[in-house]
Scaffold this active site. Sequence first.
Site, PDB file in Angstrom:
ATOM      1  N   ARG A  43       0.803  -1.221   0.000  1.00  0.00           N
ATOM      2  CA  ARG A  43       0.000   0.000   0.000  1.00  0.00           C
ATOM      3  C   ARG A  43       0.835   1.270   0.000  1.00  0.00           C
ATOM      4  O   ARG A  43       0.378   2.343   0.362  1.00  0.00           O
ATOM      5  CB  ARG A  43      -0.962   0.012   1.195  1.00  0.00           C
ATOM      6  CG  ARG A  43      -1.934  -1.149   1.126  1.00  0.00           C
ATOM      7  CD  ARG A  43      -3.064  -1.042   2.121  1.00  0.00           C
ATOM      8  NE  ARG A  43      -3.827  -2.286   2.162  1.00  0.00           N
ATOM      9  CZ  ARG A  43      -4.805  -2.599   1.311  1.00  0.00           C
ATOM     10  NH1 ARG A  43      -5.157  -1.768   0.365  1.00  0.00           N
ATOM     11  NH2 ARG A  43      -5.431  -3.753   1.418  1.00  0.00           N
ATOM     12  N   HIS A  72       2.936 -10.640  -5.741  1.00  0.00           N
ATOM     13  CA  HIS A  72       1.771  -9.835  -6.114  1.00  0.00           C
ATOM     14  C   HIS A  72       2.193  -8.375  -6.054  1.00  0.00           C
ATOM     15  O   HIS A  72       2.735  -7.932  -5.051  1.00  0.00           O
ATOM     16  CB  HIS A  72       0.613 -10.106  -5.150  1.00  0.00           C
ATOM     17  CG  HIS A  72      -0.703  -9.579  -5.649  1.00  0.00           C
ATOM     18  ND1 HIS A  72      -0.902  -8.249  -5.957  1.00  0.00           N
ATOM     19  CD2 HIS A  72      -1.870 -10.208  -5.926  1.00  0.00           C
ATOM     20  CE1 HIS A  72      -2.147  -8.091  -6.391  1.00  0.00           C
ATOM     21  NE2 HIS A  72      -2.753  -9.263  -6.388  1.00  0.00           N
ATOM     22  N   TYR A  75      -1.006  -2.660  -4.572  1.00  0.00           N
ATOM     23  CA  TYR A  75      -2.410  -2.367  -4.899  1.00  0.00           C
ATOM     24  C   TYR A  75      -2.615  -0.963  -5.464  1.00  0.00           C
ATOM     25  O   TYR A  75      -3.676  -0.656  -5.990  1.00  0.00           O
ATOM     26  CB  TYR A  75      -3.289  -2.544  -3.653  1.00  0.00           C
ATOM     27  CG  TYR A  75      -3.375  -3.975  -3.173  1.00  0.00           C
ATOM     28  CD1 TYR A  75      -3.321  -5.031  -4.079  1.00  0.00           C
ATOM     29  CD2 TYR A  75      -3.519  -4.275  -1.828  1.00  0.00           C
ATOM     30  CE1 TYR A  75      -3.410  -6.349  -3.657  1.00  0.00           C
ATOM     31  CE2 TYR A  75      -3.615  -5.597  -1.383  1.00  0.00           C
ATOM     32  CZ  TYR A  75      -3.563  -6.618  -2.300  1.00  0.00           C
ATOM     33  OH  TYR A  75      -3.648  -7.922  -1.873  1.00  0.00           O
ATOM     34  N   HIS A 111      -2.735  -6.385 -11.141  1.00  0.00           N
ATOM     35  CA  HIS A 111      -4.127  -6.065 -11.489  1.00  0.00           C
ATOM     36  C   HIS A 111      -4.136  -5.267 -12.790  1.00  0.00           C
ATOM     37  O   HIS A 111      -3.219  -4.496 -13.053  1.00  0.00           O
ATOM     38  CB  HIS A 111      -4.793  -5.268 -10.378  1.00  0.00           C
ATOM     39  CG  HIS A 111      -5.000  -6.080  -9.132  1.00  0.00           C
ATOM     40  ND1 HIS A 111      -5.439  -5.535  -7.958  1.00  0.00           N
ATOM     41  CD2 HIS A 111      -4.823  -7.410  -8.896  1.00  0.00           C
ATOM     42  CE1 HIS A 111      -5.532  -6.491  -7.044  1.00  0.00           C
ATOM     43  NE2 HIS A 111      -5.155  -7.628  -7.583  1.00  0.00           N
ATOM     44  N   GLU A 148      -4.278 -10.357 -13.642  1.00  0.00           N
ATOM     45  CA  GLU A 148      -5.323 -11.039 -12.872  1.00  0.00           C
ATOM     46  C   GLU A 148      -6.717 -10.565 -13.279  1.00  0.00           C
ATOM     47  O   GLU A 148      -6.929  -9.369 -13.480  1.00  0.00           O
ATOM     48  CB  GLU A 148      -5.080 -10.760 -11.372  1.00  0.00           C
ATOM     49  CG  GLU A 148      -6.051 -11.488 -10.459  1.00  0.00           C
ATOM     50  CD  GLU A 148      -5.710 -11.302  -8.976  1.00  0.00           C
ATOM     51  OE1 GLU A 148      -4.748 -10.582  -8.652  1.00  0.00           O
ATOM     52  OE2 GLU A 148      -6.437 -11.886  -8.153  1.00  0.00           O
ATOM     53  N   ASP A 181      -8.350 -15.646 -10.457  1.00  0.00           N
ATOM     54  CA  ASP A 181      -8.794 -15.609  -9.066  1.00  0.00           C
ATOM     55  C   ASP A 181     -10.225 -16.136  -9.019  1.00  0.00           C
ATOM     56  O   ASP A 181     -11.120 -15.572  -9.660  1.00  0.00           O
ATOM     57  CB  ASP A 181      -8.708 -14.170  -8.538  1.00  0.00           C
ATOM     58  CG  ASP A 181      -8.961 -14.089  -7.039  1.00  0.00           C
ATOM     59  OD1 ASP A 181     -10.016 -14.591  -6.595  1.00  0.00           O
ATOM     60  OD2 ASP A 181      -8.119 -13.525  -6.321  1.00  0.00           O
ATOM     61  N   HIS A 184     -12.864 -13.717  -7.592  1.00  0.00           N
ATOM     62  CA  HIS A 184     -13.170 -12.641  -8.536  1.00  0.00           C
ATOM     63  C   HIS A 184     -14.079 -13.163  -9.653  1.00  0.00           C
ATOM     64  O   HIS A 184     -15.039 -12.499 -10.044  1.00  0.00           O
ATOM     65  CB  HIS A 184     -11.891 -12.070  -9.147  1.00  0.00           C
ATOM     66  CG  HIS A 184     -10.962 -11.447  -8.143  1.00  0.00           C
ATOM     67  ND1 HIS A 184      -9.721 -10.960  -8.469  1.00  0.00           N
ATOM     68  CD2 HIS A 184     -11.103 -11.254  -6.805  1.00  0.00           C
ATOM     69  CE1 HIS A 184      -9.134 -10.493  -7.380  1.00  0.00           C
ATOM     70  NE2 HIS A 184      -9.945 -10.666  -6.362  1.00  0.00           N
ATOM     71  N   HIS A 218      -5.415 -18.138  -8.096  1.00  0.00           N
ATOM     72  CA  HIS A 218      -5.705 -17.656  -6.747  1.00  0.00           C
ATOM     73  C   HIS A 218      -6.964 -18.378  -6.302  1.00  0.00           C
ATOM     74  O   HIS A 218      -8.052 -18.100  -6.814  1.00  0.00           O
ATOM     75  CB  HIS A 218      -5.941 -16.142  -6.746  1.00  0.00           C
ATOM     76  CG  HIS A 218      -4.683 -15.352  -6.820  1.00  0.00           C
ATOM     77  ND1 HIS A 218      -4.665 -13.994  -7.054  1.00  0.00           N
ATOM     78  CD2 HIS A 218      -3.383 -15.718  -6.652  1.00  0.00           C
ATOM     79  CE1 HIS A 218      -3.416 -13.567  -7.041  1.00  0.00           C
ATOM     80  NE2 HIS A 218      -2.616 -14.591  -6.803  1.00  0.00           N
ATOM     81  N   ASP A 231     -15.514  -7.669  -4.397  1.00  0.00           N
ATOM     82  CA  ASP A 231     -14.350  -8.506  -4.142  1.00  0.00           C
ATOM     83  C   ASP A 231     -14.087  -8.644  -2.644  1.00  0.00           C
ATOM     84  O   ASP A 231     -13.504  -7.757  -2.041  1.00  0.00           O
ATOM     85  CB  ASP A 231     -13.151  -7.841  -4.862  1.00  0.00           C
ATOM     86  CG  ASP A 231     -11.839  -8.543  -4.580  1.00  0.00           C
ATOM     87  OD1 ASP A 231     -11.849  -9.650  -4.008  1.00  0.00           O
ATOM     88  OD2 ASP A 231     -10.797  -7.970  -4.940  1.00  0.00           O
ATOM     89  N   HIS A 233     -12.679 -11.793  -0.153  1.00  0.00           N
ATOM     90  CA  HIS A 233     -12.263 -13.191  -0.038  1.00  0.00           C
ATOM     91  C   HIS A 233     -12.775 -13.821   1.258  1.00  0.00           C
ATOM     92  O   HIS A 233     -12.915 -13.142   2.266  1.00  0.00           O
ATOM     93  CB  HIS A 233     -10.736 -13.284  -0.073  1.00  0.00           C
ATOM     94  CG  HIS A 233     -10.151 -12.832  -1.389  1.00  0.00           C
ATOM     95  ND1 HIS A 233      -8.815 -12.912  -1.675  1.00  0.00           N
ATOM     96  CD2 HIS A 233     -10.738 -12.311  -2.498  1.00  0.00           C
ATOM     97  CE1 HIS A 233      -8.601 -12.447  -2.895  1.00  0.00           C
ATOM     98  NE2 HIS A 233      -9.755 -12.072  -3.406  1.00  0.00           N
ATOM     99  N   GLU A 263      -5.366 -16.633  -0.881  1.00  0.00           N
ATOM    100  CA  GLU A 263      -5.105 -15.257  -0.389  1.00  0.00           C
ATOM    101  C   GLU A 263      -6.177 -14.944   0.632  1.00  0.00           C
ATOM    102  O   GLU A 263      -7.206 -14.351   0.311  1.00  0.00           O
ATOM    103  CB  GLU A 263      -5.221 -14.253  -1.537  1.00  0.00           C
ATOM    104  CG  GLU A 263      -4.295 -14.473  -2.691  1.00  0.00           C
ATOM    105  CD  GLU A 263      -4.598 -13.491  -3.821  1.00  0.00           C
ATOM    106  OE1 GLU A 263      -5.687 -13.580  -4.416  1.00  0.00           O
ATOM    107  OE2 GLU A 263      -3.761 -12.625  -4.082  1.00  0.00           O
TER     108      GLU A 263
HETATM  109 ZN   LIG Z   1      -6.221 -12.640  -6.261  1.00  0.00          ZN
HETATM  110 ZN   LIG Z   2      -4.852  -9.574  -6.761  1.00  0.00          ZN
END
Ligand SMILES: [Zn+2]
Ligand SMILES: [Zn+2]
Length: 285
Positions: A43, A72, A75, A111, A148, A181, A184, A218, A231, A233, A263
Amino acid sequence: MTCGRGKTRCGLHTSVAGGLGKMLGRAKALGEDAAQIFVKSNRRWEMPLLDEEEAENFRVGKKAQNLWVCAHAGYLINVAGDSATRRKSIHALAEEIRRAEELDLEALVVHCGSRGERVPAEARRRAMEGFCEALDKSQTCRIRIALENSAGQGSSMARDLAEWGELVAGLPGKRRAACLDTAHAFAAGYDLRTEAGRKHLFGKIQKEIGIENLVVIHANDSKTECGSGVDRHEHLGRGKIGGPGLRAFLREAWGGGIPRIGELPPGEREDRENLDFLQSNRPTS
Ligand SMILES: [Zn+2]
Ligand SMILES: [Zn+2]
């Protein structure tokens, strides 16, 4: 059948708190043969320097314990964003690509970005050019970029698998890869609970992405409903996809040999249970 890719590896997104050596220790203690890491704070824009000795120890240790590792990307990265965000994103992504290659990782999951107010085709063009620019800037030659799919939250691209495919195809051949994913895909409307839904998703991936480009899955359950576009998880088997659907999906022969990474919110018991779920549902046929 394992599609010539060998044993199907399983692991979790694994913390690098305390350094990369600690991460290897965590993977070993848990029994992972695959893992995903962040190569910097996910982040923040800044990338701290990495001690060369730590990098070398990681490369050697990873090999010694036969661990498959991907990263990964942060973000904040949005290569389709407005000019300032896009410039920062390309710079940050180039640094992450370089770091991932330096650590000898298998792929960097990224992403696809958000289109904002832009028309979809224009946003895709900006994203594809941005990914290629970041690759150029990184001066690397090996690490693959795994784009992704998204749940479609906000204006994020690649909810639609044809759009995802177009973006993946925009990457230079040798560096081209994709990451599916499951949470997703489910939130995007692919119903993994039913055989018809799983078949539909597989057909789409075959057509739009190419199974050979899918380098990591994922494996996440979803807190939100099929088609919600949200989204969130959830631990494997405890969400809206649920145990039976996820098990059936993970056991599909076409997914053989593609590493699976959970994840999920960390916790000693939860990590154990999630990894057990993955390890006991490798493709068998
Ligand atoms: Zn993912
Ligand atoms: Zn991701």
